[in-house]
Design a protein around this motif. Sequence first.
Motif: not given
Length: 297
Positions: A60-63, A125-129
């Motif tokens: 959740a914090a990562g999202r 974040l890695i996935h979105d990047t």
Amino acid sequence: MMGRVPSAAAKRSAAMIFLYTDFGWSGPYVGQMRAALAARAPGTPIIDLMHDAPAFDPPAAGRLLAAILPATLAALPLITIPAVFLAVVDPGVGTDRRPLAVSLSGKLGRPVWLVGPDNGLFRPLIHDTIATGGLAEAWEITWRPPALSVSFHGRDLFAPVAARVAEGRELGDWARPLAVDDLTGAAPSRERGEGDTAGNSRILYIDSYGNGWTGLRPTGSLDGTVAPDARLWVGGPEGGRAVEAARTFGAVPRGAAFWYVNSSGLVEIAVNQGRADQVLGFTLGSPVGVRAPYIRL
């Protein structure tokens, strides 16, 4: 490229360190971590981005971080100053979970580093990047300080590494390269995979106004699943409540519940001049569903 950090020239262009934790403001934790940074990177701005991230919940914090980080950087002047995000939501502190440094490049507009635990916190974040054509590189932090608390790696381990990166120094023998695919939570899963709503269709965060931030994004954005005219169902007492979409608070009467896309690009449940958590009865983790049009799975 391996182990590269911002150059001396980039250092002179005012690197910034952003803190993102679930520590809260009470107690000595934030102050001690800031002191550890200030002693090692004097003159570097330290920004308290958020200290009430979802506690003990790295997904959740990562999202949230994946939404808040680009929104924060987009608000800064269009100069390529390095940004170092020291992020600590770390229920596994003191165990064998790995400490990480991650470099992101691409559409964020500047060099971005993440420093924190390998527990899935950085996966969104890695996935979105990568999904937007950027590059992500990762290192396991192998350096250890002379004194390392078993319960406060934010102060003793992550802060010195974040300061080193912000100062423009190489990681060198402080770290060893890791494959991004080997990081915790790197592979999509049915339960919490990218493009899947199970982990994101819930209340991830309740702000000081009582608004409920979900992990959902609107259609037209990266992995967006919620259409502009969708009706949301918010879980709560007596089976939950349905809420309609509105552009912003002033578009509905005082006391009316609605959902909108907030300034970080996430679907948020709110009440105009009221507390949505009290009016609708939701709490952290309450489910959020889409009734019409049907959500894309």
